[in-house]
Each structure stands twice: as C-alpha cells, then as structure tokens.
Design a protein around this motif. Structure first.
Motif, PDB file in Angstrom:
ATOM      1  N   UNK A 405      30.965  75.354  46.479  1.00  0.00           N
ATOM      2  CA  UNK A 405      29.654  76.231  46.404  1.00  0.00           C
ATOM      3  C   UNK A 405      29.788  76.316  45.071  1.00  0.00           C
ATOM      4  N   UNK A 406      30.919  76.301  43.689  1.00  0.00           N
ATOM      5  CA  UNK A 406      30.813  77.282  43.135  1.00  0.00           C
ATOM      6  C   UNK A 406      30.105  76.048  41.980  1.00  0.00           C
ATOM      7  N   UNK A 407      30.574  74.572  42.507  1.00  0.00           N
ATOM      8  CA  UNK A 407      29.668  74.130  41.265  1.00  0.00           C
ATOM      9  C   UNK A 407      28.135  74.168  41.441  1.00  0.00           C
ATOM     10  N   UNK A 408      28.265  74.116  43.162  1.00  0.00           N
ATOM     11  CA  UNK A 408      26.302  74.418  43.308  1.00  0.00           C
ATOM     12  C   UNK A 408      25.841  75.265  42.694  1.00  0.00           C
ATOM     13  N   UNK A 409      26.407  76.886  42.031  1.00  0.00           N
ATOM     14  CA  UNK A 409      25.532  77.636  41.038  1.00  0.00           C
ATOM     15  C   UNK A 409      26.309  77.720  40.372  1.00  0.00           C
ATOM     16  N   UNK A 410      27.102  76.854  39.701  1.00  0.00           N
ATOM     17  CA  UNK A 410      27.753  75.935  38.038  1.00  0.00           C
ATOM     18  C   UNK A 410      25.222  75.525  37.809  1.00  0.00           C
ATOM     19  N   UNK A 411      25.474  74.746  38.727  1.00  0.00           N
ATOM     20  CA  UNK A 411      24.537  74.004  38.264  1.00  0.00           C
ATOM     21  C   UNK A 411      23.201  74.708  38.366  1.00  0.00           C
ATOM     22  N   UNK A 412      23.002  75.167  39.280  1.00  0.00           N
ATOM     23  CA  UNK A 412      21.766  76.057  39.665  1.00  0.00           C
ATOM     24  C   UNK A 412      21.711  76.812  38.510  1.00  0.00           C
ATOM     25  N   UNK A 413      22.867  77.508  38.109  1.00  0.00           N
ATOM     26  CA  UNK A 413      22.678  78.331  37.323  1.00  0.00           C
ATOM     27  C   UNK A 413      22.397  77.453  35.382  1.00  0.00           C
ATOM     28  N   UNK A 414      22.795  76.574  35.213  1.00  0.00           N
ATOM     29  CA  UNK A 414      22.634  75.856  34.257  1.00  0.00           C
ATOM     30  C   UNK A 414      21.167  75.244  34.278  1.00  0.00           C
ATOM     31  N   UNK A 415      20.389  75.108  35.013  1.00  0.00           N
ATOM     32  CA  UNK A 415      18.700  74.508  35.948  1.00  0.00           C
ATOM     33  C   UNK A 415      18.455  75.729  35.256  1.00  0.00           C
ATOM     34  N   UNK A 416      18.447  76.869  35.493  1.00  0.00           N
ATOM     35  CA  UNK A 416      17.871  78.215  35.491  1.00  0.00           C
ATOM     36  C   UNK A 416      17.880  78.143  33.163  1.00  0.00           C
ATOM     37  N   UNK A 417      18.657  78.101  33.128  1.00  0.00           N
ATOM     38  CA  UNK A 417      18.689  78.544  32.026  1.00  0.00           C
ATOM     39  C   UNK A 417      18.500  77.327  30.945  1.00  0.00           C
ATOM     40  N   UNK A 418      17.966  75.840  31.697  1.00  0.00           N
ATOM     41  CA  UNK A 418      17.562  75.416  30.914  1.00  0.00           C
ATOM     42  C   UNK A 418      15.979  75.741  31.224  1.00  0.00           C
ATOM     43  N   UNK A 419      15.260  76.126  32.114  1.00  0.00           N
ATOM     44  CA  UNK A 419      14.103  76.881  32.455  1.00  0.00           C
ATOM     45  C   UNK A 419      13.325  77.825  31.644  1.00  0.00           C
ATOM     46  N   UNK A 420      14.983  78.548  31.220  1.00  0.00           N
ATOM     47  CA  UNK A 420      14.243  79.313  30.914  1.00  0.00           C
ATOM     48  C   UNK A 420      14.236  79.732  29.469  1.00  0.00           C
ATOM     49  N   UNK A 421      14.607  78.019  29.007  1.00  0.00           N
ATOM     50  CA  UNK A 421      14.545  78.679  27.286  1.00  0.00           C
ATOM     51  C   UNK A 421      13.568  77.368  27.174  1.00  0.00           C
ATOM     52  N   UNK A 422      13.039  76.434  28.675  1.00  0.00           N
ATOM     53  CA  UNK A 422      11.670  75.265  28.373  1.00  0.00           C
ATOM     54  C   UNK A 422      10.438  76.414  28.143  1.00  0.00           C
ATOM     55  N   UNK A 423      10.366  76.838  28.884  1.00  0.00           N
ATOM     56  CA  UNK A 423       9.994  78.504  28.841  1.00  0.00           C
ATOM     57  C   UNK A 423       9.306  79.080  27.668  1.00  0.00           C
ATOM     58  N   UNK A 424      10.847  79.310  26.925  1.00  0.00           N
ATOM     59  CA  UNK A 424      10.455  80.719  25.533  1.00  0.00           C
ATOM     60  C   UNK A 424      10.390  79.408  24.799  1.00  0.00           C
ATOM     61  N   UNK A 425      10.666  78.205  25.225  1.00  0.00           N
ATOM     62  CA  UNK A 425      10.525  77.376  23.478  1.00  0.00           C
ATOM     63  C   UNK A 425       8.781  77.196  23.761  1.00  0.00           C
ATOM     64  N   UNK A 426       7.674  76.530  24.830  1.00  0.00           N
ATOM     65  CA  UNK A 426       6.611  76.391  25.570  1.00  0.00           C
ATOM     66  C   UNK A 426       6.211  78.039  25.065  1.00  0.00           C
ATOM     67  N   UNK A 427       6.161  78.924  25.215  1.00  0.00           N
ATOM     68  CA  UNK A 427       5.903  80.537  24.928  1.00  0.00           C
ATOM     69  C   UNK A 427       5.663  80.720  23.448  1.00  0.00           C
ATOM     70  N   UNK A 428       6.968  80.201  22.664  1.00  0.00           N
ATOM     71  CA  UNK A 428       6.574  79.887  21.211  1.00  0.00           C
ATOM     72  C   UNK A 428       5.945  78.731  20.899  1.00  0.00           C
TER      73      UNK A 428
END
Length: 592
Positions: A405-428
């Motif tokens: 379960x923790x691996x899933x949490x980690x993977x999803x958190x990393x995916x959410x982190x990439x999503x946030x980074x992409x959103x920020x980058x796209x906004x800029x």
C-alpha cells in the motif's frame, strides 16, 4: 470608323480603276493586233489578185496600161501597188513615176519572193516616201511557172497607228464613264454599309462606358439587322447582369461590414485589395492606409506577415494565434488560406482574424485557478510522500501488506507531484513568464544528445530508433531547454504508444526559411475524431494506457505552447493502429 465609307469608296474605285486600265491595255492591244492583221490580209489578197490579173492579161508587156490600172486601183483600195521585174526594176507604181524610182532588187520582200516564197512580208522605212510601211510581195508566174515579175502591195503604218489611236481614245472615254459610274455606286454602297456599322460602333462605345441602357434604333436589312438585334440583346443581358452583380455586391458588402471577424484579401503581388471595418479596427488603421499597399507595411507588428509568406510559399492553409500590442493587447485567431483564379492559378491570400482576446482572458483565469489549486495541493502531497517513506521503514510489522500500500501511495504522490509541476509549468508558458534564451543550435546533434536520455525506455520495448544524419549541419535559433522539452515529449509519446519491437524515426528537413522536425512511429495511432483534441489539457485518447504510462495528459499541450513560443506550429498525421507522425515547424531565425 468615321472615314470607313471613304476608305471603302477609295479602295473600290482604285480596284475598278486598276481593272479598267488592265482591260484598256488588253482591248487596245487586241484591237491593234486585229487591225494590223486585217490590213496584212487585205494587202495579201490584193497582191495575189493583181498577180493573177497580170499573169492572165500579160500586162507586163504593156507598161502604160498596167500603170493606169494601178492608179485606178489605188483610188478604190487605198493602198500602194508596185510591179517589179525579176531584175529589180520598177515596171509600174500606183503613186510614183517608175522612171524616177531606184532599183528594188535589194528589198528583202523582193528577194524573198524571187526565191520562191508565195507571200513575202517586210515592215520597214520606205526609201521613196520616207515613212514606215508594211510590204507584201507576191510573184507573177507565166504559163511555164517561171517568175516574170513581182507584185508588191504596201500600206503606211502611221495610218494604222492613227486609226488605233482614235480607237484607244474612244475606248478610254467609255472606260472613264464606267469608272465615274463605279465611283458613284461605290460611295452609295459604302455609305449604306457604314451607316448601320456606325450605329453599332456607337452602341458598343456606350456599353464600354457602362451605359447599358443604350439601344440601336432603326430598321436594317439582312445581316446588319441581325447584328443590331444581337447588340441590343447583349446590352439588355449586360444590364440585367450588372443589376444582379450590384445586388450581390451590396449583399456581400453588408455582410462584410457587419462581420465581427476581420477579413482582408491580398493579391498575388502582396497588395491588399479588400478589407472590412473589423479588420481596420483590429489593425488600428484606416482603410486608406491599408488598401493598395503591401501587407508587409503593417503585418510585421502582429506576426501576420510571416504567416502570409508561409501560405504563399507552401500554398496551404495556416491557422495560428497572433498578438497585437497596439493600442491595447489583443489576441487573434488567424485563418489564412490561398484562393485561386481560373485554371487553378493562385490569385492571392484570404486572411480572416477572430478576436479571441476575451476567450484567452478566461483561459488565463482558469490557468491561474489551476495554478492556485496546484500550490494548495503541493503541501499535502509532500506530506503523504513523507509518511509513505516513513512507513516503508523496518518498524512496520506486516511488512508485505504495508509495503504494497505504501508503494501505491508513493507512486500516486509522485504522479500528483508531476501533475502539479506540469500544471505550474504550463501556466507559466501560457502567461509568457518564461523568457526565451535564444541561441544558435545545431538541431541534428542536439536531437541525438537528447534522445540518449530515453535509451532505457527504448531498449525496454526493443524499439528500433532512427535518428537524423549528423553529416549535414542544420542550424536554427531557439531556447535549448524548451526545445529539449518538445523533443523529449514527442519521442517519449512515440515510444510509449508504440508496440514492442516497433520503430520510431526522427527526421530533420530544411525548407525555405523553416526547419521541419518530424517524429514518426508505427504504434497504436490516434482515432480521427480525436486528432483535433489531442493538444487539449488532460485530454487522453486511451485513459488506461495514459495512466499506466505515468502520463499527466499535459505533455502535448506543453509541446504546443512551447512550439508557439518559438513562432512555430505543430501538425499531426495519424492512422489508427498504423502509426502517428508529429511534425514541428520552426523558423530558422527568431524575429523579435
């Protein structure tokens, strides 16, 4: 045209005069020849007649009687008659005393007759009379067919000339009368022909001046009546067509004047031929400062000139977004298409601008909202990631379950982190807050170096990757970091959506002032209905595969904005289950 009747009359008269002169010479020549031949025959007949009379009556032995006979005969037949002995002496003559006349043995006609010619002829100057004469000599035979004398008849050629001259004068008078009559007839016919033609010329002149109400009045006959009716029918048809054209023009002008979109027409020479009020407003210029001027004079400021040049060069439609900063910042959706004349010759370019300033403003608001939400989510996501790392430690009892379960949490958190980074980058990118660091880049070697970072993914799927040749150098101006993102995203997508043991090919081509970078694969492809939406944020063709590949749904949206920041454009060609080709078109040089 005003002197057409005169030209026709003169031409006809000159032709008639030429024919009459030829006819006059022919008739005169024939008349003279005929008259001369008649005189010759008359001389021969009389010479033969007197030869037989002398031979029968034995008049050679009676010179006085013979001389009297010749004198009387001359009064009746109006010709000179001479009798000559075989020795050449004159025995008798109708005009002169034989005793005073010289020996005639050297006369050509006498010699010819003495040699046995039945009829001898000669034309020469008379030694006795001193004038040109026609001589006919006939021998006189005795019972034993011996020549006992020569009878010679003669006639003055001056009399023949005088007679033919009178004939020619009479003929000339007759032909002159014929010429005068012909000239009068020619003038009459020319005037009768040119009068209706003048009416037709006048009517066509009025049509040329766009006076389509003019008509030919008058009654004519034959083809001229048909011509007049045809011209009238043509004028009526033109009048009707002009009315229809004016109505259509008014309708078109009304539509264009009331369009909220800007419309402009540029001809093949680059000169503006038509513009509507909305386009005047968009360009912040009066039509007098735009019409009949080259589009480069105003299009450079908003990036319109480069797009128009592209359409002229590639003869293809172009759709791009351009920005005007004067007097206020405005964004336009530019649709530029070539238009064609007859025979499919390119006639120029049609430019249509849609004002999307408000739309872009709303998108900006939404972009800001996403950025704010992303910032709000970043902290809890970081916390989740930290707790997950803690739970992965050896202090947890049920390690296998907790690790799963923790691996899933980690993977999803990393995916959410990439999503946030992409959103920020796209906004800029959308806000144009990321400045471009422009430098000269050798794109072939640059691509080779970038793709090396994807070697693991390529080897994992056994992809056959073909890179552009580096033997030939191709330079362009651009931002290395942004170009890196563009190529990484396109190649990653090509690898991710290719089948195992598939192929990915990268090509670079220089054409005119643009660089074409294409990435092709033989993977799953894109359905036709999705082609127009793949550059939308969060749009996924295959949601399950996107999530499995770790994609955020923002990659192509970022690529599109990065390409546009370089004043370029991107095209996609794809067939489902056969493969996809993404082509980025960038200018060689970045214009400020």
């Amino acid at each position: 045209m005003k002197r057409l009747w005169l030209r026709i009359s003169v031409s006809f008269s000159l032709l008639t005069l030429s024919l009459l002169i030829i006819l006059w010479f022919i008739i005169a020549s024939v008349s003279k020849t005929t008259y001369t031949d008649t005189i010759r025959e008359h001389l021969v007949e009389n010479a033969v007649l007197f030869s037989e009379m002398i031979s029968t009556s034995n008049l050679l032995t009676q010179p006085d009687e013979l001389d009297a006979l010749l004198t009387r005969a001359e009064e009746d037949i109006n010709m000179r008659i001479t009798v000559i002995s075989p020795e050449g002496s004159v025995i008798a003559d109708s005009e002169n005393n034989p005793g005073s006349m010289t020996d005639h043995i050297d006369r050509p006609e006498i010699n010819e007759a003495l040699e046995g010619a039945d009829v001898a002829e000669s034309i020469r100057n008379s030694e006795t009379g001193g004038i040109n004469m026609m001589y006919i000599a006939v021998p006189v035979y005795d019972a034993d067919d011996n020549i006992t004398g020569i009878v010679r008849t003669s006639y003055s050629l001056e009399l023949i000339s005088d007679t033919t001259q009178y004939l020619w004068q009479g003929l000339a008078a007759v032909l002159g009368i014929v010429l005068i009559i012909s000239i009068i007839v020619a003038v009459f016919l020319a005037r009768s022909i040119t009068k209706p033609i003048s009416e037709v010329v006048k009517a066509t002149g009025e049509l040329r001046e766009k006076n389509y109400s003019h008509r030919i009045h008058g009654e004519y006959k034959g083809e001229m009546d048909t011509l007049a009716q045809s011209v009238n029918a043509l004028a009526a048809s033109l009048q009707t067509q002009l009315k229809i054209i004016r109505e259509n023009e008014q309708q078109l002008n009304s539509i264009l004047d009331n369009l909220v979109s800007g419309v402009m027409l540029v001809n093949a020479q680059g000169t503006v031929e038509m513009i509507n009020p909305s386009m005047e407003r968009f360009l912040s210029r009066h039509r007098d400062n735009i019409l009949n001027k080259h589009f480069n004079e105003y299009g450079e400021n908003i990036g319109l000139s480069a797009l128009i040049h592209t359409v002229f060069e590639e003869n293809e439609k172009v759709n791009a977004e351009i920005t005007s900063y004067y007097p206020n910042e405005q964004k336009f959706d530019a649709h530029i298409s070539p238009y064609y004349k007859d025979s499919w010759q390119q006639g120029g370019v049609i430019i249509v601008l849609h004002d999307i300033t408000e739309i872009r403003h709303l998108e900006q608001i939404r972009s800001d909202f996403v950025a704010n939400v992303s910032h709000e989510l970043k902290t809890p996501v970081t916390s989740v990631k930290g707790f997950a790392e803690t739970l992965l430690s050896d202090d947890v009892t049920d390690k296998d379950t907790e690790r799963q379960f923790l691996q899933i949490i980690l993977d999803e958190s990393e995916r959410l982190d990439r999503l946030i980074q992409d959103l920020l980058h796209l906004s800029k990118i959308e806000k144009n807050t990321l400045p471009l660091n422009i430098e000269q880049i050798e794109i072939r070697q640059f691509i080779k170096e970038i793709v090396q970072t994807l070697s693991t993914s390529v080897k994992k799927k056994n992809i056959q990757l073909t890179l552009p040749s580096t033997e030939k150098e191709t330079f362009l101006e651009g931002d290395k970091d942004r170009l890196n993102q563009i190529i990484i995203n396109l190649v990653s997508n090509a690898v991710n959506y290719s089948y195992d043991y598939g192929f990915v090919e990268i090509k670079v081509k220089a054409k005119n002032n643009n660089i074409y970078i294409s990435v092709s694969d033989n993977g799953v492809g894109i359905p036709e209905e999705s082609l127009s939406r793949i550059f939308e944020r969060f749009y996924r063709v295959d949601k399950a595969r996107s999530r499995h590949s770790g994609g955020t749904g923002l990659g192509l949206a970022i690529v599109k904005h990065l390409v546009e920041s370089h004043h370029g454009r991107i095209k996609v060609e794809s067939i489902e289950n056969k493969g996809t080709t993404m082509t980025v078109i960038l200018p060689r040089q970045m214009h400020p």
